[in-house]
Design a protein around this motif. Structure first.
Motif: not given
Length: 206
Positions: A160-173
């Protein structure tokens, strides 16, 4: 904002040549399997390294093109993430494009200052109370810091991705924002755009 020359043709020609070289290396490895009893793992590693280098070169070029119509501070952003990468200081930088983000981002602390690499680096310096959230860049200004982004539930392989990378992807989605990430663990730099995460070069000026 004046976008840079984003003529993709020269880059595509460069990538085509380099991909053809990788293809030739793969074909040579296949041929060696019929005649060579030596271990081919070294060949595979070299091919993988070449392919990663090609991906990073392309991502770096496209990153500049995606940002140039929306901010003139690309050199400052580049300088800041390179320095943070060298020091292993984690960072999360949102560059707003056309979509409004008010309803997608949990607001943090208002900054309202011109974007400079020193200000970005100081915000993400370990121990700074603002370093855990995301910096929001609008045009040439740092609008706010310590913003909270929506998290993606995506997995990469078994990890699973780390929190920063999940946040980056989440907004970009859910928006057209571009989000730059510096990994605290590895120092690697990447950016999220339209639901995908891309590695970019970690040496020199992007």
């Amino acid at each position: 904002m004046n976008p840079i020359n984003c003529d993709f043709s020269p880059m595509k020609e460069t990538l085509k040549d380099e991909l053809l070289q990788v293809s030739m290396s793969l074909q040579q490895s296949v041929q060696q399997m019929d005649t060579d009893t030596n271990c081919l793992l070294g060949n595979f590693e070299k091919i993988k390294e070449k392919f990663v280098a090609i991906e990073m070169k392309a991502a770096t070029f496209y990153l500049n093109c995606y940002l140039s119509p929306f901010t003139e501070k690309y050199p400052e952003l580049s300088h800041s993430v390179q320095n943070m990468s060298l020091r292993r200081h984690g960072g999360l930088i949102v560059i707003q494009r056309e979509d409004a983000l008010e309803n997608l981002v949990q607001p943090g602390i208002h900054i309202g200052a011109d974007l400079t690499h020193s200000l970005v680096e100081s915000i993400f310096f370990p121990g700074n109370p603002l370093h855990d959230g995301a910096v929001l860049v609008n045009h040439n200004q740092i609008e706010s810091a310590a913003n909270v982004l929506p998290l993606s539930e995506r997995y990469t392989g078994e990890k699973k991705l780390g929190t920063r990378h999940r946040a980056a992807l989440g907004l970009s989605e859910v928006s057209d924002a571009l989000v730059m990430v510096v990994s605290e663990e590895t120092g690697r730099i990447s950016f999220a755009f339209k639901g995908n995460l891309y590695p970019i070069t970690t040496h020199g000026i992007i």
